[in-house]
Enzyme design. Sequence first.
Site, PDB file in Angstrom:
ATOM      1  NE  ARG A   1      16.845  63.015  49.496  1.00 23.57           N
ATOM      2  CZ  ARG A   1      17.541  64.093  49.902  1.00 23.57           C
ATOM      3  NH1 ARG A   1      18.455  63.998  50.831  1.00 23.57           N
ATOM      4  NH2 ARG A   1      17.320  65.260  49.349  1.00 23.57           N
TER       5      ARG A   1
ATOM      6  CG  ASN B   1      19.206  65.063  45.567  1.00 21.84           C
ATOM      7  OD1 ASN B   1      19.505  66.222  45.319  1.00 21.84           O
ATOM      8  ND2 ASN B   1      18.005  64.721  46.022  1.00 21.84           N
TER       9      ASN B   1
ATOM     10  CD  GLU C   1      21.746  69.247  42.447  1.00 20.46           C
ATOM     11  OE1 GLU C   1      20.951  68.903  43.334  1.00 20.46           O
ATOM     12  OE2 GLU C   1      21.510  69.102  41.236  1.00 20.46           O
ATOM     13  N   GLY C   2      21.507  72.066  46.485  1.00 21.76           N
ATOM     14  CA  GLY C   2      21.723  72.497  47.862  1.00 21.76           C
ATOM     15  C   GLY C   2      20.660  73.423  48.406  1.00 21.76           C
TER      16      GLY C   2
ATOM     17  CE  LYS D   1      13.117  72.505  40.322  1.00 24.98           C
ATOM     18  NZ  LYS D   1      13.159  71.105  40.820  1.00 24.98           N
TER      19      LYS D   1
ATOM     20  CD  GLU E   1      17.199  67.820  43.672  1.00 20.12           C
ATOM     21  OE1 GLU E   1      18.036  68.127  42.811  1.00 20.12           O
ATOM     22  OE2 GLU E   1      17.354  68.089  44.870  1.00 20.12           O
TER      23      GLU E   1
ATOM     24  CE  LYS F   1      17.665  71.134  40.753  1.00 18.14           C
ATOM     25  NZ  LYS F   1      18.866  70.740  41.503  1.00 18.14           N
TER      26      LYS F   1
ATOM     27  CB  SER G   1      22.626  64.816  53.388  1.00 12.71           C
ATOM     28  OG  SER G   1      21.797  65.866  53.004  1.00 12.71           O
TER      29      SER G   1
ATOM     30  NE  ARG H   1      14.334  66.577  52.075  1.00 15.94           N
ATOM     31  CZ  ARG H   1      14.907  67.136  51.013  1.00 15.94           C
ATOM     32  NH1 ARG H   1      15.897  67.990  51.163  1.00 15.94           N
ATOM     33  NH2 ARG H   1      14.489  66.831  49.799  1.00 15.94           N
TER      34      ARG H   1
END
Length: 476
Positions: free
Chosen positions: A126, A147, A370-371, A366, A145, A307, A152, A452
């Site tokens: 994604r 993924n 992740e997350g 950064k 970024e 990253k 998800s 989102r």
Amino acid sequence: MAQGIPDKIMSNTALIKDLANVAKDAALLQGVLMRIHETPNSSELVTYAPFTLFPTPVPKAVFLQALAVQTHYNTLVDKISQDPGFLEEALASTIAVDDFTARLFRIHQQILKEGRSQSIVLGLNRSDYMLDQGEDGSSSLKQIEINTFAASFGGLASRTPDVHRHVLKVAGKLEESRRILDNNPAAGLAKAVAKAWELYGSERAVVMFLVEEGQRNIFDQRYIENELWKRNISTVRKRFDDVTKTGSLDQDKRLFVDDQEVAVVYFRNGYMPENYISEKTWDARLLMERSLAVKCPDISTHLAGTKKVQQVLASPGVLEKFFPDQPQVVEQIRATFTGLYTLDMGPEGEKTVAMALAAPDRFVLKPQREGGGNNIYGSEICQVLQGVKESTERTAYILMDKIHPTPVQNYLLRRDGPLKISNCLSELGVFGTYVRKGKDMVMNECAGHLLRTKSSEHSDGGVAAGVAVLDNPLLV
Ligand code: ADP
Ligand code: MG
């Protein structure tokens, strides 16, 4: 709100309250669900996954641009994963100081040394973007970024369009309701998993979802499982612990977990250091990587999503190496890059440090995590950089231009959250899927989108982190 929901609706408190109730029931009816925080492993109590009351206006041209570049991003990720020299050079400074990336890299090297046992590769990516607002009011697509691991919300995003359509109709906005796009990443992701399963070539073998300990977001995954069951492909949900206790390889390196042969391991867990609670968890990861099962992603594709790799890709001439005869592909990908800067030791890294210290509000710092919730903003950038700027520790980070999307007003609906108008920023994700067997790309597709939205008070954090909520684009 530019071409969105008129102010007379947005400020009508009684109407908004009614619409919020309508919206929540619609989300429950459509299955936009999450388990609750208190009991993440029980479906006795569930709630709606957080979402916006209204969809968010997104310019059509940039939306289409994001869809159009996705298959090229798939190709790029795949090419990187097959280029050990590039990965080694790109990650050298990072793995010297970042233990987690170093650990992943060691598995990657071990697999290279032993030889990959499986030539089938499954990628479910994604790529995330924000629309950077130009001074003239234009917006340009800039990647946050990509993924490559456990991307998800493809499942839930397949159900949110009907929720917003319904809300808009009840609000008397029939024309807008018709403009909400269909979206079915669940089917698209499952299609690629099914392809990988089929190429693996054993009717008995299952698709194993390697899942988290706390499974709040299970429904998102269930949609993909269901799409596979519809195709008569069996899926199982296992944790690292199950693999530790019952996982084994036979003499052909076929992976067995709880006595079932696994054709595909779909990792939805394993991207954070905290996921590896002991050496045994690392052993389980290595066991799966060594196996004949198709890994989504395999260890090298996992590393391709770091990253640091993203930053290196933005250096002059790097994309050209991956697409030597395709300048238009290079251009299409590069158009989505914002400024990315190395913190490696040496003059270029020094320049980055000075630039960040002089204007920290222009950047995001950064680490390789992740997350959500790991990035550093504003004055904290100075604090962190002052501490690490003289040492190689700084190479654990990259620096990135901060992207400034146009704020849009909306209501964020979440369990127990107050119903209040918020200034919001949105992030557009595009799902990409591919399957390669040896040298043949047998599938390379764009599989839908995800919008989102979060309150502009928060600089960082995704849906799982409790900051962002699900949304839909309303093309304008
Ligand atoms: P993670 O792997 O934790 O998801 P991201 O790079 O996606 O890391 O960053 C997390 C969040 O931080 C994003 O969802 C976005 O809200 C914000 N963010 C990240 N990079 C930028 C940027 N360059 N400009 C503005 N916001 C950013
Ligand atoms: Mg992210």
